[in-house]
Design a protein around this motif. Sequence first.
Motif, mmCIF file in Angstrom:
data_model
loop_
_atom_site.group_PDB
_atom_site.id
_atom_site.type_symbol
_atom_site.label_atom_id
_atom_site.label_comp_id
_atom_site.label_asym_id
_atom_site.label_seq_id
_atom_site.Cartn_x
_atom_site.Cartn_y
_atom_site.Cartn_z
ATOM 1 N N LEU A 114 -1.545 -8.091 -6.689
ATOM 2 C CA LEU A 114 -0.686 -7.456 -5.688
ATOM 3 C C LEU A 114 -1.382 -7.401 -4.332
ATOM 4 O O LEU A 114 -0.831 -7.827 -3.303
ATOM 5 C CB LEU A 114 -0.314 -6.045 -6.144
ATOM 6 N N TYR A 115 -2.610 -6.900 -4.317
ATOM 7 C CA TYR A 115 -3.295 -6.715 -3.040
ATOM 8 C C TYR A 115 -3.875 -8.016 -2.490
ATOM 9 O O TYR A 115 -4.006 -8.168 -1.271
ATOM 10 C CB TYR A 115 -4.367 -5.633 -3.180
ATOM 11 N N SER B 151 -8.058 -5.156 -3.886
ATOM 12 C CA SER B 151 -7.836 -6.057 -5.019
ATOM 13 C C SER B 151 -9.036 -6.106 -5.954
ATOM 14 O O SER B 151 -8.915 -6.549 -7.100
ATOM 15 C CB SER B 151 -7.517 -7.469 -4.517
ATOM 16 N N LEU B 152 -10.188 -5.658 -5.483
ATOM 17 C CA LEU B 152 -11.399 -5.651 -6.308
ATOM 18 C C LEU B 152 -11.489 -4.412 -7.184
ATOM 19 O O LEU B 152 -12.492 -4.221 -7.885
ATOM 20 C CB LEU B 152 -12.637 -5.743 -5.405
ATOM 21 N N GLU B 153 -10.437 -3.560 -7.150
ATOM 22 C CA GLU B 153 -10.384 -2.311 -7.918
ATOM 23 C C GLU B 153 -11.656 -1.491 -7.711
ATOM 24 O O GLU B 153 -12.427 -1.242 -8.643
ATOM 25 C CB GLU B 153 -10.151 -2.604 -9.404
ATOM 26 N N LEU C 295 -8.663 -7.745 5.319
ATOM 27 C CA LEU C 295 -9.906 -7.220 4.750
ATOM 28 C C LEU C 295 -9.638 -6.005 3.867
ATOM 29 O O LEU C 295 -10.197 -5.876 2.762
ATOM 30 C CB LEU C 295 -10.863 -6.849 5.883
ATOM 31 N N ARG C 296 -8.758 -5.135 4.331
ATOM 32 C CA ARG C 296 -8.480 -3.907 3.582
ATOM 33 C C ARG C 296 -7.811 -4.205 2.246
ATOM 34 O O ARG C 296 -8.213 -3.672 1.203
ATOM 35 C CB ARG C 296 -7.589 -2.995 4.434
ATOM 36 N N TRP C 297 -6.792 -5.069 2.257
ATOM 37 C CA TRP C 297 -6.072 -5.333 1.002
ATOM 38 C C TRP C 297 -6.949 -6.111 0.026
ATOM 39 O O TRP C 297 -6.862 -5.901 -1.183
ATOM 40 C CB TRP C 297 -4.774 -6.087 1.278
ATOM 41 N N TRP C 298 -7.804 -6.999 0.551
ATOM 42 C CA TRP C 298 -8.701 -7.734 -0.341
ATOM 43 C C TRP C 298 -9.686 -6.782 -1.017
ATOM 44 O O TRP C 298 -9.988 -6.929 -2.205
ATOM 45 C CB TRP C 298 -9.452 -8.816 0.432
ATOM 46 N N TYR D 240 0.832 -1.210 0.000
ATOM 47 C CA TYR D 240 0.000 0.000 0.000
ATOM 48 C C TYR D 240 0.865 1.258 0.000
ATOM 49 O O TYR D 240 0.666 2.166 -0.815
ATOM 50 C CB TYR D 240 -0.916 -0.016 1.221
ATOM 51 N N ASN D 241 1.836 1.335 0.904
ATOM 52 C CA ASN D 241 2.639 2.550 1.038
ATOM 53 C C ASN D 241 3.368 2.911 -0.249
ATOM 54 O O ASN D 241 3.461 4.085 -0.619
ATOM 55 C CB ASN D 241 3.665 2.376 2.163
ATOM 56 N N VAL D 242 3.909 1.900 -0.921
ATOM 57 C CA VAL D 242 4.750 2.154 -2.088
ATOM 58 C C VAL D 242 3.923 2.436 -3.333
ATOM 59 O O VAL D 242 4.219 3.361 -4.101
ATOM 60 C CB VAL D 242 5.701 0.962 -2.337
ATOM 61 N N PHE D 243 2.860 1.671 -3.552
ATOM 62 C CA PHE D 243 2.197 1.693 -4.855
ATOM 63 C C PHE D 243 0.815 2.344 -4.860
ATOM 64 O O PHE D 243 0.213 2.469 -5.927
ATOM 65 C CB PHE D 243 2.079 0.260 -5.397
#
Length: 385
Positions: free
Chosen positions: A359-360, A285-287, A279-282, A220-223
Amino acid sequence: MIPTKYSVHLYVAFFYMTHASFSPFLGFWFSEQGLSSRQIGLLFSIGPLVGLLVQPLWGIVCDRFGIERRVLAISLLAAPLLAFGYVLADGVFALFILTAVVYAVFYSSLMPITDAITVSHAREHGQSYGGIRFLGSLSFALLITPFGLLYDRFGIDTMFVMQLIAMLAAALMLLQVKRPSVSLRRPGRMFSGLGQLLRQPSFGWFLLFVFVVSIGNHFYNVFFSVFIGRQGGQAAEQIGWLNSISALSELPFFLLSGLLIRRWGYYPILCATALAGALRWWSLSLEPTFAVLMTSQLLHGMTFALFMAAGINYAFERSPEGMKNTGQTVFALVYMNLANIVASNGGGWLLDQYGFPVLYRTGALLALSGAAGFVLLALHVRRRG
């Protein structure tokens, strides 16, 4: 004259203003220079890699000689001046790499030493780390959107000037901070406490699971700013709003972190924050749409603020007397350096090969693994009494 009891509060507020002015926009700036995801990931990994070498030295020198404030002052002045190397590089990638290296030498000292001083000050004056860190998040939240609007108006290159101004202001506030009286250092053998710290099995497992969970955080921080930039529109303004929401979500967790840790303990808190990260990264991932993105930013309070507060306090308590700076540095090496190196390079490759959804999703699976690890560690510690 600022009362000694609140001198660190003011310094922390100005210190996090420096982050609001620069760090959230750097990935987008790199993207605007035409760099690929792998190149951006490589540049973001250089800082943590350099930090692996110099952060222990900064921590040990501060522990040995008690010069925390002097090191911070030098770094606050040197880092923003060296950052102008990115602008002067004129798109030459080798010069970007050189700038990233010299910038990291000084920038890498700021966070762990600031955290060590903050924890020490809080314990000396009967305060909480989270209560002081609250002001940093508030400063970040209030200023990042105006910075984004400013950069949309006058150009993204303006962030280099604003970082310099912000760090000069933080250096002035540092003059009000007195030397910590709670012991952060110990004379004698500098490496004995470090060895004692790393020989604690529970601390080693703690660092491993922090590393696993933190990879998703650094995806998250980088991209994230690159992701927003590719959506089009007023990217700097959108980055500002999204980061403002995430910073505001930190406030209650920093304020209540001490209470939550005392009530539930370190391991349940760390497990809960890892699950929130999954939960947040998933969801990313759903854009999702911009509205859903703004909603998902509310989880930042758990995935970052509460996770970091628990980790910093855990590292402080488990560090031998006189090695508190070194203990904070080891935690920072794992959380900010090792995990960042893996996330930056591995994330850049994943992004170029498979895109943001993979990625996520990878970050979400790693967070789930870390949560399971904290559960197992809690059971192990409980069995050992």
